[in-house]
Design a protein around this motif. Sequence first.
Motif, PDB file in Angstrom:
ATOM      1  N   MET A   1      51.883  68.076  39.330  1.00 57.81           N
ATOM      2  CA  MET A   1      50.769  67.345  38.759  1.00 57.81           C
ATOM      3  C   MET A   1      51.157  65.880  38.593  1.00 57.81           C
ATOM      4  N   SER A   2      50.360  65.021  39.127  1.00 58.37           N
ATOM      5  CA  SER A   2      50.607  63.577  39.077  1.00 58.37           C
ATOM      6  C   SER A   2      50.345  63.041  37.664  1.00 58.37           C
ATOM      7  N   LYS A   3      51.210  62.130  37.225  1.00 58.03           N
ATOM      8  CA  LYS A   3      51.066  61.465  35.922  1.00 58.03           C
ATOM      9  C   LYS A   3      50.901  59.978  36.151  1.00 58.03           C
ATOM     10  N   ASN A   4      50.019  59.367  35.389  1.00 60.17           N
ATOM     11  CA  ASN A   4      49.810  57.921  35.437  1.00 60.17           C
ATOM     12  C   ASN A   4      50.217  57.328  34.104  1.00 60.17           C
ATOM     13  N   ILE A   5      51.155  56.408  34.163  1.00 65.01           N
ATOM     14  CA  ILE A   5      51.606  55.731  32.953  1.00 65.01           C
ATOM     15  C   ILE A   5      51.393  54.239  33.150  1.00 65.01           C
ATOM     16  N   TYR A   6      50.611  53.661  32.259  1.00 67.50           N
ATOM     17  CA  TYR A   6      50.357  52.227  32.283  1.00 67.50           C
ATOM     18  C   TYR A   6      51.282  51.585  31.257  1.00 67.50           C
ATOM     19  N   LEU A 158      57.562  38.084  33.924  1.00 71.64           N
ATOM     20  CA  LEU A 158      56.568  38.867  33.189  1.00 71.64           C
ATOM     21  C   LEU A 158      55.659  37.935  32.395  1.00 71.64           C
ATOM     22  N   SER A 159      54.426  38.320  32.250  1.00 69.99           N
ATOM     23  CA  SER A 159      53.478  37.517  31.466  1.00 69.99           C
ATOM     24  C   SER A 159      53.146  38.245  30.170  1.00 69.99           C
ATOM     25  N   ASN A 160      52.474  37.536  29.286  1.00 69.34           N
ATOM     26  CA  ASN A 160      51.943  38.134  28.052  1.00 69.34           C
ATOM     27  C   ASN A 160      50.431  38.047  28.124  1.00 69.34           C
ATOM     28  N   PRO A 161      49.714  39.135  28.238  1.00 70.17           N
ATOM     29  CA  PRO A 161      50.208  40.494  28.434  1.00 70.17           C
ATOM     30  C   PRO A 161      50.606  40.718  29.898  1.00 70.17           C
ATOM     31  N   ASP A 162      51.079  41.890  30.164  1.00 68.23           N
ATOM     32  CA  ASP A 162      51.380  42.304  31.528  1.00 68.23           C
ATOM     33  C   ASP A 162      51.114  43.802  31.612  1.00 68.23           C
ATOM     34  N   VAL A 163      50.740  44.267  32.801  1.00 68.01           N
ATOM     35  CA  VAL A 163      50.438  45.683  32.993  1.00 68.01           C
ATOM     36  C   VAL A 163      51.048  46.147  34.305  1.00 68.01           C
ATOM     37  N   HIS A 164      51.846  47.190  34.224  1.00 70.56           N
ATOM     38  CA  HIS A 164      52.391  47.859  35.405  1.00 70.56           C
ATOM     39  C   HIS A 164      51.902  49.305  35.397  1.00 70.56           C
ATOM     40  N   HIS A 165      51.675  49.841  36.570  1.00 67.61           N
ATOM     41  CA  HIS A 165      51.240  51.227  36.714  1.00 67.61           C
ATOM     42  C   HIS A 165      52.376  52.018  37.346  1.00 67.61           C
ATOM     43  N   LEU A 166      52.769  53.080  36.683  1.00 62.89           N
ATOM     44  CA  LEU A 166      53.789  53.985  37.196  1.00 62.89           C
ATOM     45  C   LEU A 166      53.107  55.321  37.447  1.00 62.89           C
ATOM     46  N   GLU A 167      53.101  55.731  38.705  1.00 57.04           N
ATOM     47  CA  GLU A 167      52.544  57.037  39.061  1.00 57.04           C
ATOM     48  C   GLU A 167      53.697  57.936  39.457  1.00 57.04           C
ATOM     49  N   ILE A 168      53.797  59.067  38.784  1.00 60.46           N
ATOM     50  CA  ILE A 168      54.902  59.992  39.028  1.00 60.46           C
ATOM     51  C   ILE A 168      54.332  61.340  39.424  1.00 60.46           C
ATOM     52  N   GLN A 174      55.600  55.831  42.289  1.00 59.20           N
ATOM     53  CA  GLN A 174      55.149  54.553  42.825  1.00 59.20           C
ATOM     54  C   GLN A 174      54.931  53.645  41.632  1.00 59.20           C
ATOM     55  N   MET A 175      55.333  52.389  41.794  1.00 57.57           N
ATOM     56  CA  MET A 175      55.161  51.432  40.723  1.00 57.57           C
ATOM     57  C   MET A 175      54.473  50.194  41.278  1.00 57.57           C
ATOM     58  N   LYS A 176      53.512  49.684  40.504  1.00 59.34           N
ATOM     59  CA  LYS A 176      52.746  48.532  40.968  1.00 59.34           C
ATOM     60  C   LYS A 176      52.344  47.686  39.774  1.00 59.34           C
ATOM     61  N   ARG A 177      52.470  46.386  39.924  1.00 60.67           N
ATOM     62  CA  ARG A 177      51.985  45.483  38.884  1.00 60.67           C
ATOM     63  C   ARG A 177      50.485  45.320  39.059  1.00 60.67           C
ATOM     64  N   LEU A 178      49.732  45.526  37.976  1.00 54.46           N
ATOM     65  CA  LEU A 178      48.284  45.435  38.026  1.00 54.46           C
ATOM     66  C   LEU A 178      47.741  44.131  37.464  1.00 54.46           C
ATOM     67  N   TRP A 179      48.460  43.542  36.508  1.00 47.72           N
ATOM     68  CA  TRP A 179      47.961  42.355  35.811  1.00 47.72           C
ATOM     69  C   TRP A 179      48.233  41.115  36.641  1.00 47.72           C
ATOM     70  N   LYS A 180      47.216  40.317  36.845  1.00 45.97           N
ATOM     71  CA  LYS A 180      47.367  39.029  37.522  1.00 45.97           C
ATOM     72  C   LYS A 180      46.878  37.976  36.547  1.00 45.97           C
TER      73      LYS A 180
END
Length: 181
Positions: A1-6, A158-168, A174-180
């Motif tokens: 089962m895939s997990k998404n952690i922001y 890194l910025s304030n705020p910042d958001v990365h998505h970790l899918e396991i 897989q890891m990806k930065r979402l915040w621009k």
Amino acid sequence: MSKNIYIIRHCEAEGQADDVALTDKGFQQADKLSDFLSNLKVDRIICSPFLRAIQTIKPFAVARNIEIEMDHRLRERSLSSNFLPDWLDKLEATFYDMNLTYEGGESSNEAMNRIVEVVNEMISSQSKHMIIVAHGGIISLLLNHYDKKFGFEQWKGLSNPDVHHLEIDQNNFQMKRLWKD
């Protein structure tokens, strides 16, 4: 089962102490962050007990009626109990020697282990879509755990705020930065 952690770094704050609040700009960023996250599925929010982290995710948590769970393991890393005028150089050194410690502080490995422990518990939980809210130092160590190329220079980016998505999914991630910013 895939997990998404922001993985979310807190918004702009008035300082580094545990109880400092967000700045006026930080509160505006928290509202913008809530809008940014509004289309995501989220089952659970786990947050550093530091005020700036709580204030960062509160608009989203209130809008979604999701409890903010505090976890002291997500507090910012303590580099030293002493004032270090050359703290930036000292911090950089801890990215190259993950066991290096300064008086009253914790090594990169010690800090990394506590945030990885939180993530491992999240992975084994029933929840599928979760948020972690923490701080740049401890987050950079988590990102380094999954991507050894994430080091001192990336921490500085890194910025304030910042958001990365970790899918396991099982042992794959897989890891990806979402915040621009």
